[in-house]
Design a protein around this motif. Structure first.
Motif, mmCIF file in Angstrom:
data_model
loop_
_atom_site.group_PDB
_atom_site.id
_atom_site.type_symbol
_atom_site.label_atom_id
_atom_site.label_comp_id
_atom_site.label_asym_id
_atom_site.label_seq_id
_atom_site.Cartn_x
_atom_site.Cartn_y
_atom_site.Cartn_z
ATOM 1 N N PRO A 146 0.827 -1.217 0.000
ATOM 2 C CA PRO A 146 0.000 0.000 0.000
ATOM 3 C C PRO A 146 0.863 1.270 0.000
ATOM 4 N N GLY A 147 0.548 2.168 -0.910
ATOM 5 C CA GLY A 147 1.292 3.414 -1.023
ATOM 6 C C GLY A 147 2.604 3.304 -1.763
ATOM 7 N N SER A 148 2.977 2.098 -2.246
ATOM 8 C CA SER A 148 4.258 1.923 -2.942
ATOM 9 C C SER A 148 4.201 2.401 -4.388
ATOM 10 N N GLY A 149 2.994 2.544 -4.923
ATOM 11 C CA GLY A 149 2.858 2.914 -6.321
ATOM 12 C C GLY A 149 2.996 1.759 -7.284
ATOM 13 N N ALA A 150 3.113 0.533 -6.764
ATOM 14 C CA ALA A 150 3.265 -0.637 -7.631
ATOM 15 C C ALA A 150 1.974 -0.895 -8.407
ATOM 16 N N ALA A 151 2.124 -1.236 -9.677
ATOM 17 C CA ALA A 151 0.970 -1.592 -10.492
ATOM 18 C C ALA A 151 0.653 -3.071 -10.389
ATOM 19 N N ALA A 152 1.640 -3.879 -10.007
ATOM 20 C CA ALA A 152 1.453 -5.321 -9.917
ATOM 21 C C ALA A 152 2.447 -5.898 -8.921
ATOM 22 N N ALA A 153 2.163 -7.116 -8.463
ATOM 23 C CA ALA A 153 3.062 -7.822 -7.556
ATOM 24 C C ALA A 153 3.200 -9.260 -8.039
ATOM 25 N N LEU A 154 4.424 -9.692 -8.274
ATOM 26 C CA LEU A 154 4.719 -11.059 -8.704
ATOM 27 C C LEU A 154 5.114 -11.871 -7.480
ATOM 28 N N LEU A 155 4.298 -12.890 -7.142
ATOM 29 C CA LEU A 155 4.520 -13.665 -5.928
ATOM 30 C C LEU A 155 4.426 -15.166 -6.218
ATOM 31 N N THR A 156 5.008 -15.962 -5.302
ATOM 32 C CA THR A 156 4.883 -17.427 -5.332
ATOM 33 C C THR A 156 4.160 -17.860 -4.058
ATOM 34 N N PRO A 157 2.835 -17.687 -3.987
ATOM 35 C CA PRO A 157 2.103 -17.880 -2.732
ATOM 36 C C PRO A 157 2.043 -19.331 -2.255
ATOM 37 N N ALA A 158 1.995 -20.308 -3.159
ATOM 38 C CA ALA A 158 1.851 -21.695 -2.732
ATOM 39 C C ALA A 158 3.123 -22.222 -2.071
ATOM 40 N N HIS A 159 4.283 -21.780 -2.558
ATOM 41 C CA HIS A 159 5.561 -22.259 -2.027
ATOM 42 C C HIS A 159 6.621 -21.248 -2.411
ATOM 43 N N GLN A 160 6.931 -20.337 -1.497
ATOM 44 C CA GLN A 160 7.836 -19.246 -1.832
ATOM 45 C C GLN A 160 9.142 -19.785 -2.386
ATOM 46 N N PHE A 161 9.508 -19.239 -3.540
ATOM 47 C CA PHE A 161 10.755 -19.687 -4.141
ATOM 48 C C PHE A 161 11.832 -18.634 -3.938
ATOM 49 N N PRO A 162 12.986 -19.040 -3.387
ATOM 50 C CA PRO A 162 13.395 -20.402 -3.067
ATOM 51 C C PRO A 162 13.321 -20.773 -1.595
#
Length: 499
Positions: free
Chosen positions: A266-282
């Motif tokens: 919030p407030g970062s100005g990011a348009a999108a976030a790329l995440l690995t929610p099921a199993h954070q890599f690495p």
């Protein structure tokens, strides 16, 4: 008349059906059986005027092809009847040219083996001093524990072949025409049904776009989404490079044992976030439920888009299944998946489940025709999913990979109990904690043991804060079963002694 051959001598001609030759352009092309110059191959020869008439011209052309290396030692030549017909020469002319070149040592002839370029007819040394050559890449290590690939020897060849046969038999005629950039409708419906059942994805086939893998999807999305993209502080540098190449700036979200710290969004100005929610890599572990909810709240409040990389979502061992974040809000999440880990990266097949407002933009970027994903492999995968073969394969590989993980943990408990192992509840790799400042030396020690393995620092974003420390990322999916014990031994030998 055919030239006579003395009894006991090999005929300088090939057997029936051995091959064809043409006077047209193009190098030697391999024929049936994959042998250069074998049955069914074509041979390019340019005949020039000179002494000896047409026979002399043919002999000069063949010598030149051998001398320059275009016809390699062992290459089988077309039968003289075929070559004569294609070049418009008399059969005796070609047979006599073959026989004379055999006598000169350029060719060999054995009954049943046809006429071939002699082994000693390799191109001569130019006489110039040779520069020392260095290989373009290091020699392949003896053992491989690099993360990222499944056990290639476990690919379900029989089941895949059965699906390919069924798919090919049932394929409509239009499947052999230009490809639809959306992907085959059969695959989109099969993927939608599978993801809804196995991953909790709310997938309308009309919102699914087939791609050639995760990287292809990220290239497309990086051009469609305008603005800065948040990424996890540890992840694949290759993915960050793809976004950078698309003109996107990335910034790092810190991670801990509960996954990405999405409170930074919030407030970062990011348009999108790329995440690995099921199993954070690495580093391992799923995104905490509270953070999943906060992630969706951010996307709704600020119009952001979540790019969900369902990394290793199907391989879980000691925990209940973790559903996809996409199920919480299909209008704010792009779900990206592929068969690279579950089947093979060689298939080059993946998919995006898109919010409705991104479908047209992605398709416009792909163009009017599918450029990468094979329609026949799409149809095969559709059958593989619908027939239940995919589920059976995943369950089998889940058991195999769990046994390997257990063997890794047991070996470390016995031979390196001081090494902490994390991220093992799911996926195809584990993280081994190392004393501060030792990561590089341990990776080098592993190389001395003939072991390929990567340090945790390789995956660190340049702006990462709150780093986990030194470690190894150990992939236990890659080695074939017979090589796994040797890889574990090499790993244990490379680890530092207790403090």
């Amino acid at each position: 008349m055919e030239p006579k051959v003395n009894p006991g001598e090999a005929s300088p001609v090939g057997g029936a059906g051995e091959g064809r030759a043409t006077g047209g352009g193009g190098p030697v092309r391999g024929g049936a059986g994959g042998e250069p110059g074998g049955p069914g191959s074509d041979l390019h020869l340019e005949l020039s005027d000179g002494p000896g008439g047409r026979r002399g011209a043919l002999m000069r052309a063949l010598r030149d092809a051998v001398r320059t290396g275009r016809l390699a030692p062992g290459t089988r030549l077309p039968p003289y009847r075929t070559l004569a017909a294609d070049l418009g020469l008399a059969r005796n002319t070609v047979a006599e040219a073959y026989a004379e070149l055999v006598a000169e040592g350029w060719l060999t002839a054995r009954q049943g083996s046809g006429t071939r370029v002699a082994d000693r007819a390799a191109p001569p040394d130019s006489g110039r001093p040779r520069r020392p050559t260095t290989p373009s890449r290091p020699r392949r290590p003896v053992h491989d524990l690099v993360q990222g690939t499944p056990d290639a020897s476990a690919f379900p060849r029989t089941a895949w072949l059965a699906s390919a046969r069924r798919a090919l038999t049932a394929a409509p005629h239009e499947a052999f025409g230009p490809g639809d950039p959306r992907g085959r409708t059969e695959l989109r419906h099969a993927v939608a049904a599978y993801l809804a059942r196995a991953r909790g994805v709310r997938a309308d086939p009309a919102r699914i776009v087939v791609c050639s893998g995760f990287a292809n999807a990220l290239r497309l999305l990086g051009q469609v989404i305008d603005g800065t993209i948040a990424v996890e502080s540890y992840g694949l540098g290759f993915h960050r490079s793809l976004l950078t190449a698309a003109g996107r700036t990335t910034f790092a979200l810190p991670i801990d044992e509960h996954g990405a710290q999405v409170r930074e969004l919030p407030g970062s100005g990011a348009a999108a976030a790329l995440l690995t929610p099921a199993h954070q890599f690495p580093t391992g572990g799923p995104l905490h439920p509270a953070r999943r909810a906060a992630l969706i709240d951010w996307a709704r409040a600020e119009g952001g888009v979540v790019l969900e990389d369902d990394y290793d979502g199907e391989f879980r061992y000691d925990r209940q299944p973790v559903g996809a974040v996409q199920g919480l809000d299909p209008d704010r999440v792009v779900y990206i998946g592929s068969v690279s880990k579950s089947l093979s990266p060689a298939l080059r097949l993946g998919w995006m489940v898109l919010p409705g407002h991104l479908v047209d933009a992605v398709l416009e970027l792909k163009g009017e025709r599918e450029s990468w994903a094979s329609a026949l492999e799409q149809l095969t995968l559709a059958d593989f999913l619908a027939s239940g073969s995919y589920d059976r394969h995943v369950r089998r590989m889940r058991r195999l990979y769990r046994r390997r993980r257990d063997r890794l943990v047991a070996a470390l408990a016995e031979r390196a109990p001081h090494v902490q192992v994390t991220g093992i509840a799911a996926g195809l790799h584990a993280v081994l904690g190392l004393p501060a400042g030792t990561e590089r030396s341990v990776v080098q020690a592993a190389a001395w043991q003939g072991l390929a393995v990567e340090g945790l620092g390789l995956y660190r974003h340049g702006e990462a804060t709150g780093v986990p420390g030194d470690g190894l990322v150990v992939g236990y999916g890659t080695p074939p079963e017979h090589a796994f014990a040797g890889a574990l031994n090499a790993l244990c030998e490379a680890l530092p002694p207790p403090p």
